[in-house]
Design an enzyme around this catalytic site. Structure first.
Site, PDB file in Angstrom:
ATOM      1  N   LYS A 161      16.208  34.754   3.752  1.00 20.18           N
ATOM      2  CA  LYS A 161      15.227  33.773   4.128  1.00 20.18           C
ATOM      3  C   LYS A 161      15.014  32.704   2.779  1.00 20.18           C
ATOM      4  O   LYS A 161      14.653  31.570   3.025  1.00 20.18           O
ATOM      5  CB  LYS A 161      13.837  34.616   4.173  1.00 20.18           C
ATOM      6  CG  LYS A 161      12.702  33.784   4.593  1.00 20.18           C
ATOM      7  CD  LYS A 161      11.692  34.697   4.795  1.00 20.18           C
ATOM      8  CE  LYS A 161      11.150  35.535   3.826  1.00 20.18           C
ATOM      9  NZ  LYS A 161      11.767  36.627   3.556  1.00 20.18           N
ATOM     10  N   THR A 189      17.258  31.710   0.816  1.00 17.01           N
ATOM     11  CA  THR A 189      18.395  30.809   1.166  1.00 17.01           C
ATOM     12  C   THR A 189      18.450  29.762   1.981  1.00 17.01           C
ATOM     13  O   THR A 189      18.765  28.587   1.933  1.00 17.01           O
ATOM     14  CB  THR A 189      19.876  31.631   1.351  1.00 17.01           C
ATOM     15  OG1 THR A 189      20.133  32.760   0.286  1.00 17.01           O
ATOM     16  CG2 THR A 189      21.001  30.668   1.327  1.00 17.01           C
ATOM     17  N   ARG A 228       8.250  31.884  -4.318  1.00 23.16           N
ATOM     18  CA  ARG A 228       7.600  33.109  -5.068  1.00 23.16           C
ATOM     19  C   ARG A 228       8.601  33.198  -6.247  1.00 23.16           C
ATOM     20  O   ARG A 228       9.786  33.046  -6.292  1.00 23.16           O
ATOM     21  CB  ARG A 228       7.497  34.077  -4.156  1.00 23.16           C
ATOM     22  CG  ARG A 228       6.241  34.235  -3.289  1.00 23.16           C
ATOM     23  CD  ARG A 228       6.399  35.594  -2.405  1.00 23.16           C
ATOM     24  NE  ARG A 228       7.510  35.790  -1.750  1.00 23.16           N
ATOM     25  CZ  ARG A 228       8.033  36.831  -1.081  1.00 23.16           C
ATOM     26  NH1 ARG A 228       7.110  37.877  -1.488  1.00 23.16           N
ATOM     27  NH2 ARG A 228       9.126  37.215  -0.576  1.00 23.16           N
ATOM     28  N   LYS A 258      17.760  45.287  -4.189  1.00 20.11           N
ATOM     29  CA  LYS A 258      17.962  44.039  -3.750  1.00 20.11           C
ATOM     30  C   LYS A 258      18.680  42.795  -4.648  1.00 20.11           C
ATOM     31  O   LYS A 258      19.362  42.217  -4.042  1.00 20.11           O
ATOM     32  CB  LYS A 258      16.313  43.340  -3.537  1.00 20.11           C
ATOM     33  CG  LYS A 258      16.719  41.938  -2.757  1.00 20.11           C
ATOM     34  CD  LYS A 258      15.169  41.455  -2.555  1.00 20.11           C
ATOM     35  CE  LYS A 258      15.185  40.115  -1.900  1.00 20.11           C
ATOM     36  NZ  LYS A 258      13.887  39.470  -1.664  1.00 20.11           N
ATOM     37  N   ALA A 262       5.325  41.539   0.212  1.00 20.15           N
ATOM     38  CA  ALA A 262       4.478  41.345   1.418  1.00 20.15           C
ATOM     39  C   ALA A 262       4.334  42.385   1.998  1.00 20.15           C
ATOM     40  O   ALA A 262       3.512  42.764   3.012  1.00 20.15           O
ATOM     41  CB  ALA A 262       5.354  40.211   2.544  1.00 20.15           C
ATOM     42  N   PHE A 272       9.544  38.837   3.879  1.00 20.97           N
ATOM     43  CA  PHE A 272       9.675  39.732   5.199  1.00 20.97           C
ATOM     44  C   PHE A 272       9.644  39.172   6.373  1.00 20.97           C
ATOM     45  O   PHE A 272       9.927  37.948   6.512  1.00 20.97           O
ATOM     46  CB  PHE A 272       9.144  41.267   5.063  1.00 20.97           C
ATOM     47  CG  PHE A 272       9.511  41.911   3.575  1.00 20.97           C
ATOM     48  CD1 PHE A 272      10.755  42.211   3.397  1.00 20.97           C
ATOM     49  CD2 PHE A 272       8.273  42.376   2.833  1.00 20.97           C
ATOM     50  CE1 PHE A 272      11.110  42.719   2.009  1.00 20.97           C
ATOM     51  CE2 PHE A 272       8.806  42.914   1.496  1.00 20.97           C
ATOM     52  CZ  PHE A 272      10.067  43.186   1.169  1.00 20.97           C
ATOM     53  N   PHE A 275      26.707  34.088   8.710  1.00 18.50           N
ATOM     54  CA  PHE A 275      27.189  34.842   7.663  1.00 18.50           C
ATOM     55  C   PHE A 275      28.928  34.804   7.964  1.00 18.50           C
ATOM     56  O   PHE A 275      29.489  34.336   9.044  1.00 18.50           O
ATOM     57  CB  PHE A 275      27.057  36.387   7.777  1.00 18.50           C
ATOM     58  CG  PHE A 275      25.840  36.743   6.934  1.00 18.50           C
ATOM     59  CD1 PHE A 275      25.815  37.502   5.926  1.00 18.50           C
ATOM     60  CD2 PHE A 275      24.592  36.170   7.497  1.00 18.50           C
ATOM     61  CE1 PHE A 275      24.904  38.183   5.359  1.00 18.50           C
ATOM     62  CE2 PHE A 275      23.638  36.413   6.798  1.00 18.50           C
ATOM     63  CZ  PHE A 275      23.504  37.519   5.420  1.00 18.50           C
ATOM     64  N   TRP A 299      24.460  28.732   3.263  1.00 20.98           N
ATOM     65  CA  TRP A 299      25.046  29.500   2.156  1.00 20.98           C
ATOM     66  C   TRP A 299      26.544  28.826   1.658  1.00 20.98           C
ATOM     67  O   TRP A 299      26.613  28.721   0.497  1.00 20.98           O
ATOM     68  CB  TRP A 299      25.208  31.007   2.720  1.00 20.98           C
ATOM     69  CG  TRP A 299      25.661  31.817   1.644  1.00 20.98           C
ATOM     70  CD1 TRP A 299      25.075  32.496   0.475  1.00 20.98           C
ATOM     71  CD2 TRP A 299      27.169  32.122   1.345  1.00 20.98           C
ATOM     72  NE1 TRP A 299      25.572  33.204   0.049  1.00 20.98           N
ATOM     73  CE2 TRP A 299      26.955  33.219   0.273  1.00 20.98           C
ATOM     74  CE3 TRP A 299      28.279  31.899   2.148  1.00 20.98           C
ATOM     75  CZ2 TRP A 299      28.363  33.824  -0.261  1.00 20.98           C
ATOM     76  CZ3 TRP A 299      29.638  32.481   1.464  1.00 20.98           C
ATOM     77  CH2 TRP A 299      29.411  33.501   0.488  1.00 20.98           C
TER      78      TRP A 299
END
Length: 556
Positions: A71, A73, A94, A105, A273, A301, A381, A409
């Site tokens: 998200k 990215t 954030r 993570k 979140a 999220f 991806f 990406w």
């Protein structure tokens, strides 16, 4: 392909003056924190109060999975793509927490060629905002215990102090502790505990206030506990709001950095979140709207957590009108929600992709309820097959969802041009005015039911005895007209993280309700959600290292 940190360390950065110049800031309106980090003075927001706002774009996602959705990215990549189309765009994100950075993570600065930089500094201490919040929070905790120890003029019941301490590290051992061991000289003997810093009410307050005066007033309204005769005790009764505000003076200024393509980025505030409201600060978002044509922001999220709180808490508090949303989806995540284990996600599986699509549809329905036009960003991806990407686009088209493949990406802004054009089209399309989900004048129970049933899809809501008692008490105290902030697992629409996909016919359990009176909402804890996470068996911290030259490795 190089790692995220290798890409970030090879980036060609503009110095603060050049990034600030893109936004029209004078030398007096930004404060340097080294060559590539700065803070924007709060006066900028007041100075530009009559300037028309730019367009506000929220990036949310489907239910997250262990495979990752990207998200942040996409948020960075979209802002870069908009700039490539000649738009003056700003990313608003954030601040990462050290908890997940060293836990499971890893970093939270985007990925590949869509990152905010300097990546290592943003992911570590940055400009010290989280340390300031931690210190202000723990100063209050120390002042409460000291007041009790020094005669307890307010008659605070030590067993009913609700203010914990915080630490920005995942440490399950500190969830429940006992303070005051060793006799009376060490203070009152009582049960206490720690939350992670990003779950602190002070973090929420910092993200929802727009001036030092408003900050101090909100801090003064924090509930710290109850007296022996059941009367609430607030920070203003302790009298420490001034000192707490002084500690947060610099932290109130939004942080200015840049993306790999030198797009300005405002990074400020970092509530989770799943256990908090999951949005960056109102100050940063509003400053961006005054300085740019488009602000691309994200909320933590999926739509059931970050987007719901963005709309019902942040937009309500700041009188924001979102112009569009982006729902990030991946082939891998959809296959996971379709029943494929993580170890097999690299294999093409169109049947699982179709089964998992129901999860994305649920998130689309959630955003539609707020009358915000949206686009599904299919975050590409490396191992996604052409057949899978084409099939996912077909599914979106069949269900009336606008979609675009985002290859940000691997290609940065260039890979997000289709998405950017689709978002601009969505903004320009006719749509009904934005609306929140519920009226705050309703009962606490009604507001909880609105979120659980209309957003999560719950069939029923169950309140524990403690939560039912709290409902009654808070209504008596006049705290029932606040929005609700549900703390829930991010992995499922239900309160059971193992129930993936589009969960139906489940009961949501509300186990506890905590008043965040300074922040202006009630936190409702569901299921087994924890406000102090623990570390996994193999924490990311084991991969982080540094050499003699100061080059950091292992962050991603």
């Amino acid at each position: 392909m190089k790692s995220d940190i290798e890409i970030a360390q090879e980036a060609s950065l503009l110095v603060n003056r050049e990034i600030a110049g893109q936004l029209g800031l004078t030398e007096a309106e930004w404060i340097p924190y080294g060559h590539y980090k700065a803070k924007v003075d709060l006066s900028v927001l007041e100075k530009n109060q009559d300037t028309p706002d730019g367009k506000l774009i929220l990036v949310t996602a489907m239910s997250p999975t262990p495979a990752g959705e990207g998200k942040s990215t996409v948020t960075v990549g979209l802002s870069q793509a908009l700039n490539k189309l000649g738009k003056k765009a700003i990313a608003a994100l954030r601040e990462p927490s050290l908890g997940p950075n060293f836990g499971m993570k890893g970093g939270a600065a985007g990925g590949g060629y869509s990152q905010v930089v300097p990546m290592e500094e943003i992911n570590l201490h940055f400009t010290g905002d989280l340390h300031a919040i931690t210190t202000a929070h723990n100063l209050l905790a120390a002042m409460i215990d000291n007041h009790i120890h020094q005669g307890n003029e307010l008659k605070i019941d030590a067993d009913r102090v609700v203010w914990k301490r915080v630490l920005d590290i995942n440490d399950r051992s500190l969830r429940e502790i006992v303070t005051g061991l060793g006799g009376k000289k060490n203070g009152a003997l009582r049960e206490a505990g720690f939350d992670i810093t990003v779950a602190s009410e002070i973090m929420a307050i910092l993200c929802l206030t727009e001036s030092l005066t408003e900050l101090k007033e909100a801090l003064a309204a924090i509930l710290v506990g109850y007296t022996y005769d059941n009367q609430p005790v607030y920070v203003r009764d302790i009298g420490v709001e001034g000192a707490m505000t002084a500690l947060l003076k610099e932290a109130m200024n939004p942080n200015l950095v840049q993306t790999l393509e030198n797009t300005p980025a405002l990074i400020h505030g970092g509530p989770f979140a799943n256990i908090a409201h999951g949005c960056n600060s109102l100050v940063a978002t509003k400053t961006g709207l005054k300085l740019g044509e488009y602000v691309v922001t994200e909320a933590g999220f999926g739509s059931d957590l970050g987007a719901e709180k963005f709309f019902d808490i942040k937009c309500r508090k700041g009188d924001l009108q979102p112009d569009a949303a982006v729902i990030v989806a991946t082939v891998r995540a959809l296959k996971y929600h379709g029943g494929v284990p993580k170890s097999e996600l690299n294999h093409e599986n169109l049947e699982a992709l179709q089964r998992g699509f129901d999860n994305l549809l649920h998130h689309a329905r959630n955003v539609e309820q707020y009358h915000v036009p949206f686009v599904v960003a299919i975050n590409k991806f490396t191992l996604d097959t052409d057949a899978e990407l084409e099939f996912l686009q077909q599914l979106c088209e069949q269900h009336g969802l606008k979609s675009a493949v985002a290859d940000v990406w691997a290609k940065g802004g260039e890979g997000g041009l289709d998405l950017a054009r689709s978002v601009l089209d969505a903004i320009a399309s006719p749509h009904e005015p934005f609306q929140t989900l519920y009226d705050t004048q309703g009962s606490i129970r009604d507001k909880i039911e609105a979120v659980c049933k209309r957003v999560y899809g719950a069939k029923d809501i169950q309140f524990t005895k403690e939560a039912a008692k709290q409902l009654q008490q808070y209504e008596q105290n006049g705290w029932d007209k606040l929005p609700v902030c549900l703390a829930k697992t991010q992995y499922s629409f239900s309160d059971d993280p193992k129930q993936v996909g589009d969960v139906k016919d489940f009961t949501m359990t509300i186990r506890e309700i905590r008043p965040s009176l300074g922040a202006g909402f009630l936190v409702c804890l569901t299921g087994n959600i924890m406000t102090m996470p623990g570390l996994p068996k193999t924490p990311t911290a084991l991969k982080v290292d540094i050499d003699d030259s100061g080059q950091i490795t292992g962050l991603f």
